[in-house]
Scaffold this motif. Structure first.
Motif, PDB file in Angstrom:
ATOM      1  N   LEU A 222      -0.469   5.050  -2.368  1.00 51.77           N
ATOM      2  CA  LEU A 222      -0.550   3.715  -1.772  1.00 51.77           C
ATOM      3  C   LEU A 222      -0.824   2.650  -2.830  1.00 51.77           C
ATOM      4  O   LEU A 222      -0.351   1.518  -2.713  1.00 51.77           O
ATOM      5  N   GLN A 223      -1.584   3.017  -3.858  1.00 48.24           N
ATOM      6  CA  GLN A 223      -1.793   2.081  -4.956  1.00 48.24           C
ATOM      7  C   GLN A 223      -0.475   1.729  -5.641  1.00 48.24           C
ATOM      8  O   GLN A 223      -0.232   0.583  -6.009  1.00 48.24           O
ATOM      9  N   LEU A 224       0.373   2.726  -5.807  1.00 51.91           N
ATOM     10  CA  LEU A 224       1.630   2.522  -6.513  1.00 51.91           C
ATOM     11  C   LEU A 224       2.689   1.842  -5.654  1.00 51.91           C
ATOM     12  O   LEU A 224       3.426   0.970  -6.132  1.00 51.91           O
ATOM     13  N   LEU A 225       2.780   2.228  -4.379  1.00 55.25           N
ATOM     14  CA  LEU A 225       3.893   1.801  -3.540  1.00 55.25           C
ATOM     15  C   LEU A 225       3.550   0.684  -2.565  1.00 55.25           C
ATOM     16  O   LEU A 225       4.424  -0.106  -2.201  1.00 55.25           O
ATOM     17  N   LEU A 226       2.301   0.614  -2.139  1.00 58.67           N
ATOM     18  CA  LEU A 226       1.927  -0.351  -1.102  1.00 58.67           C
ATOM     19  C   LEU A 226       1.138  -1.531  -1.642  1.00 58.67           C
ATOM     20  O   LEU A 226       1.401  -2.680  -1.275  1.00 58.67           O
ATOM     21  N   LEU A 227       0.176  -1.271  -2.510  1.00 61.89           N
ATOM     22  CA  LEU A 227      -0.713  -2.332  -2.985  1.00 61.89           C
ATOM     23  C   LEU A 227       0.030  -3.506  -3.627  1.00 61.89           C
ATOM     24  O   LEU A 227      -0.307  -4.665  -3.344  1.00 61.89           O
ATOM     25  N   PRO A 228       1.031  -3.286  -4.481  1.00 60.89           N
ATOM     26  CA  PRO A 228       1.731  -4.443  -5.065  1.00 60.89           C
ATOM     27  C   PRO A 228       2.372  -5.343  -4.016  1.00 60.89           C
ATOM     28  O   PRO A 228       2.396  -6.581  -4.186  1.00 60.89           O
ATOM     29  N   ILE A 229       2.859  -4.766  -2.928  1.00 58.25           N
ATOM     30  CA  ILE A 229       3.479  -5.552  -1.870  1.00 58.25           C
ATOM     31  C   ILE A 229       2.431  -6.392  -1.144  1.00 58.25           C
ATOM     32  O   ILE A 229       2.666  -7.554  -0.797  1.00 58.25           O
ATOM     33  N   LEU A 230       1.258  -5.809  -0.921  1.00 57.57           N
ATOM     34  CA  LEU A 230       0.197  -6.547  -0.243  1.00 57.57           C
ATOM     35  C   LEU A 230      -0.248  -7.743  -1.085  1.00 57.57           C
ATOM     36  O   LEU A 230      -0.452  -8.842  -0.566  1.00 57.57           O
ATOM     37  N   LYS A 231      -0.408  -7.517  -2.370  1.00 62.95           N
ATOM     38  CA  LYS A 231      -0.829  -8.611  -3.247  1.00 62.95           C
ATOM     39  C   LYS A 231       0.243  -9.686  -3.355  1.00 62.95           C
ATOM     40  O   LYS A 231      -0.058 -10.884  -3.292  1.00 62.95           O
ATOM     41  N   GLU A 232       1.476  -9.271  -3.505  1.00 67.26           N
ATOM     42  CA  GLU A 232       2.576 -10.228  -3.663  1.00 67.26           C
ATOM     43  C   GLU A 232       2.736 -11.123  -2.443  1.00 67.26           C
ATOM     44  O   GLU A 232       3.105 -12.297  -2.565  1.00 67.26           O
ATOM     45  N   ASN A 233       2.440 -10.578  -1.263  1.00 68.19           N
ATOM     46  CA  ASN A 233       2.679 -11.321  -0.021  1.00 68.19           C
ATOM     47  C   ASN A 233       1.421 -11.924   0.592  1.00 68.19           C
ATOM     48  O   ASN A 233       1.430 -12.341   1.744  1.00 68.19           O
ATOM     49  N   GLY A 234       0.361 -11.989  -0.171  1.00 70.64           N
ATOM     50  CA  GLY A 234      -0.832 -12.698   0.262  1.00 70.64           C
ATOM     51  C   GLY A 234      -1.541 -12.094   1.457  1.00 70.64           C
ATOM     52  O   GLY A 234      -2.080 -12.825   2.300  1.00 70.64           O
ATOM     53  N   VAL A 235      -1.578 -10.771   1.538  1.00 69.35           N
ATOM     54  CA  VAL A 235      -2.289 -10.113   2.631  1.00 69.35           C
ATOM     55  C   VAL A 235      -3.790 -10.363   2.487  1.00 69.35           C
ATOM     56  O   VAL A 235      -4.343 -10.271   1.392  1.00 69.35           O
ATOM     57  N   ASP A 236      -4.427 -10.664   3.598  1.00 71.71           N
ATOM     58  CA  ASP A 236      -5.857 -10.979   3.582  1.00 71.71           C
ATOM     59  C   ASP A 236      -6.732  -9.729   3.664  1.00 71.71           C
ATOM     60  O   ASP A 236      -7.733  -9.629   2.956  1.00 71.71           O
ATOM     61  N   PHE A 237      -6.346  -8.789   4.563  1.00 73.81           N
ATOM     62  CA  PHE A 237      -7.157  -7.594   4.785  1.00 73.81           C
ATOM     63  C   PHE A 237      -6.279  -6.350   4.835  1.00 73.81           C
ATOM     64  O   PHE A 237      -5.223  -6.367   5.475  1.00 73.81           O
ATOM     65  N   TYR A 238      -6.724  -5.298   4.157  1.00 73.48           N
ATOM     66  CA  TYR A 238      -6.163  -3.974   4.390  1.00 73.48           C
ATOM     67  C   TYR A 238      -7.241  -3.167   5.102  1.00 73.48           C
ATOM     68  O   TYR A 238      -8.338  -2.956   4.567  1.00 73.48           O
ATOM     69  N   VAL A 239      -6.942  -2.726   6.318  1.00 71.78           N
ATOM     70  CA  VAL A 239      -7.914  -2.051   7.179  1.00 71.78           C
ATOM     71  C   VAL A 239      -7.493  -0.595   7.338  1.00 71.78           C
ATOM     72  O   VAL A 239      -6.340  -0.310   7.674  1.00 71.78           O
ATOM     73  N   ASN A 240      -8.416   0.335   7.120  1.00 71.42           N
ATOM     74  CA  ASN A 240      -8.063   1.755   7.137  1.00 71.42           C
ATOM     75  C   ASN A 240      -9.216   2.599   7.659  1.00 71.42           C
ATOM     76  O   ASN A 240     -10.328   2.113   7.896  1.00 71.42           O
ATOM     77  N   GLY A 241      -8.946   3.886   7.801  1.00 65.59           N
ATOM     78  CA  GLY A 241      -9.952   4.885   8.113  1.00 65.59           C
ATOM     79  C   GLY A 241      -9.946   5.931   7.015  1.00 65.59           C
ATOM     80  O   GLY A 241     -10.095   5.627   5.848  1.00 65.59           O
ATOM     81  N   HIS A 242      -9.779   7.209   7.394  1.00 58.24           N
ATOM     82  CA  HIS A 242      -9.644   8.359   6.508  1.00 58.24           C
ATOM     83  C   HIS A 242     -10.973   8.783   5.902  1.00 58.24           C
ATOM     84  O   HIS A 242     -11.407   9.922   6.089  1.00 58.24           O
ATOM     85  N   ASP A 243     -11.621   7.911   5.145  1.00 57.11           N
ATOM     86  CA  ASP A 243     -12.975   8.223   4.710  1.00 57.11           C
ATOM     87  C   ASP A 243     -13.924   7.912   5.857  1.00 57.11           C
ATOM     88  O   ASP A 243     -13.872   6.816   6.446  1.00 57.11           O
ATOM     89  N   HIS A 244     -14.811   8.882   6.164  1.00 58.00           N
ATOM     90  CA  HIS A 244     -15.664   8.785   7.342  1.00 58.00           C
ATOM     91  C   HIS A 244     -16.906   7.965   7.028  1.00 58.00           C
ATOM     92  O   HIS A 244     -18.032   8.487   6.927  1.00 58.00           O
ATOM     93  N   CYS A 245     -16.702   6.683   6.895  1.00 65.97           N
ATOM     94  CA  CYS A 245     -17.774   5.774   6.509  1.00 65.97           C
ATOM     95  C   CYS A 245     -17.365   4.360   6.881  1.00 65.97           C
ATOM     96  O   CYS A 245     -16.310   4.136   7.474  1.00 65.97           O
ATOM     97  N   LEU A 246     -18.211   3.415   6.528  1.00 68.19           N
ATOM     98  CA  LEU A 246     -17.908   1.994   6.667  1.00 68.19           C
ATOM     99  C   LEU A 246     -18.034   1.376   5.287  1.00 68.19           C
ATOM    100  O   LEU A 246     -19.027   1.604   4.591  1.00 68.19           O
ATOM    101  N   GLU A 247     -17.040   0.600   4.893  1.00 65.53           N
ATOM    102  CA  GLU A 247     -17.155  -0.033   3.572  1.00 65.53           C
ATOM    103  C   GLU A 247     -16.288  -1.277   3.468  1.00 65.53           C
ATOM    104  O   GLU A 247     -15.291  -1.435   4.180  1.00 65.53           O
ATOM    105  N   HIS A 248     -16.711  -2.141   2.579  1.00 64.53           N
ATOM    106  CA  HIS A 248     -16.005  -3.388   2.289  1.00 64.53           C
ATOM    107  C   HIS A 248     -15.910  -3.525   0.774  1.00 64.53           C
ATOM    108  O   HIS A 248     -16.928  -3.535   0.082  1.00 64.53           O
ATOM    109  N   ILE A 249     -14.679  -3.601   0.289  1.00 58.70           N
ATOM    110  CA  ILE A 249     -14.410  -3.765  -1.138  1.00 58.70           C
ATOM    111  C   ILE A 249     -13.512  -4.978  -1.310  1.00 58.70           C
ATOM    112  O   ILE A 249     -12.515  -5.123  -0.592  1.00 58.70           O
TER     113      ILE A 249
END
Length: 323
Positions: A222-249
Motif C-alpha cells: 500500500l505504501q508503494l501503490l496506494l500512498l502516492p495516489i492519496l498524497k497526490e490527490n489531497g486525501v485528508d484521512f486514510y481510515v483502516n483496521g487490521h491492527d487491533h488498536c486505535l491510533e492516529h498518525i
C-alpha cells in the motif's frame, strides 16, 4: 455483474451513478449540512473479546452524536469469514450485537483478510440485506455525501503473501484474479475518482494499514501503490483496521492523517513500534472512532470500550464560497 442486483436493493436514499469505474452511492447530510459517523473494525466474534461492550458504547455515543451511518474497516467475521449466505454468524456477530437504536443506520463495509478466508461472495450478496437491511458490503466503491467523498478500497488483494496461502489458509480470490490486473485497474479507477471528486473532504477507507505502530506495521504494497495516489490527490484521512488498536498518525510531508480503528473485539497485543511519521495517539485496547464533518471542520474522537474519549483531533479548512 453481482453488484447490480445488490445496488438495486439499496435503501431509497442511495443512488447508483458512476465516478470513474467505481460504483458510487449517495448519502444525505443532516439538515444543518453536517455529517457524523462511527468507525469500527476487526469485530465479528459473536460478542466475545469485549465486542458486546464496545457495541453498547457505540450505541450510546451514536445516540449522542445522532450518527448518520457506520463504517466497518473489515475483518467483519472471524476467524474464517462467512461459510455462505445462510451462515448464522452473520446474525450472531452483527445483527444481535449492534442492536442499539442509534446503530440501526446504514453500515458501509469493506472486506478484510479474514473475510477473504471464507465465502467472499456471501458477504457481497444482496441476500444478507434481506436478513439485515443495514448491511452493505462491496469490494470498492465511492460514497458521496456532498461535502465529503468516502473511497472504500479492497486492500486484501494488494498483499502479495496472502496469495501464497500462508499457514495453509484458503483465500477466496473469485472475482479478483489475476492479482496484477485487478490491482492495476483498481489503482487506476481510484486515482481517476479522486481527481474527479469536487468534495471538500476526501476520506479513503481500507482494511490494511499504511502507517501503524502496532503488530502488522506498515503495509509495503500500500505504501508503494496506494500512498502516492492519496498524497497526490489531497486525501485528508486514510481510515483502516487490521491492527487491533486505535491510533492516529500524521504525515510529515502532507496533510494526510492515518486513522486506525481496529479495536472492535480482540486487542491488547502489547507491541508499540516506532513509525516514520508523527505518532499522535496510540491505544492498544478495544474501542472505536467517531468522525464529524462540516464544510470547514473535521472532528475525530477515539473511544475505549467504556465510552471514554481517549483522543480528540480537530482539523479546520478555510471555505471560500463561489459566487
Amino acid at each position: 455483474m453481482a453488484l447490480l442486483p445488490l445496488l438495486s436493493m439499496v435503501s431509497s436514499f442511495l443512488f447508483l451513478s458512476s465516478m470513474a469505474e467505481l460504483p458510487m452511492l449517495e448519502h444525505p447530510l443532516k439538515s444543518d449540512g453536517s455529517l457524523s459517523l462511527l468507525v469500527i473494525g476487526d469485530w465479528g466474534r459473536k460478542g466475545t473479546f469485549n465486542q458486546t461492550l464496545v457495541a453498547a458504547q457505540m450505541g450510546r455515543i451514536g445516540e449522542s452524536l445522532d450518527i448518520d451511518f457506520v463504517v466497518s474497516t473489515g475483518d467483519n467475521f472471524y476467524e474464517e469469514g462467512l461459510t455462505g449466505i445462510d451462515d448464522k454468524e452473520f446474525e450472531e456477530s452483527f445483527t444481535n450485537i449492534y442492536a442499539a437504536e442509534s446503530l440501526q443506520k446504514q453500515w458501509y463495509s469493506v472486506l478484510g483478510n479474514h473475510d477473504y478466508r471464507g465465502d467472499v461472495l456471501a458477504q457481497l450478496s444482496p441476500v444478507l440485506r434481506q436478513i439485515d437491511r443495514r448491511w452493505l458490503c462491496l469490494r470498492s466503491f465511492v460514497l458521496n455525501a456532498e461535502i465529503v467523498d468516502f473511497f472504500f478500497v479492497d486492500t486484501t488483494p494488494f498483499v502479495e503473501h496472502y496469495w501464497d496461502n500462508p499457514k495453509g489458509h484458503h483465500y477466496d480470490w473469485r472475482g479478483v484474479a489475476p492479482r496484477e490486473t485487478y490491482i492495476s485497474n483498481l489503482v487506476k479507477d481510484l486515482d481517476l475518482a479522486l481527481k474527479e471528486s469536487p468534495a471538500r473532504w476526501k476520506v479513503v477507507v481500507g482494511h490494511h494499514t499504511i502507517r501503524s505502530a502496532s503488530v502488522h506495521g506498515d503495509t509495503i504494497e500500500l505504501q508503494l501503490l496506494l500512498l502516492p495516489i492519496l498524497k497526490e490527490n489531497g486525501v485528508d484521512f486514510y481510515v483502516n483496521g487490521h491492527d487491533h488498536c486505535l491510533e492516529h498518525i500524521s504525515s510529515n510531508d502532507c496533510p494526510l492523517q492515518f486513522l486506525t480503528s481496529g479495536g472492535g473485539s480482540k486487542a491488547w497485543r502489547g507491541i508499540l513500534n516506532s513509525v516514520s511519521d508523527k505518532l499522535e495517539f496510540f491505544y492498544d485496547g478495544q474501542g472505536f472512532m467517531s468522525l464529524q464533518l462540516t464544510k470547514t471542520q473535521a472532528h475525530v474522537v477515539f473511544y475505549d470500550a467504556f465510552g471514554n474519549a481517549l483522543h480528540k483531533q480537530a482539523i479546520t479548512k478555510q471555505f471560500h464560497s463561489q459566487i
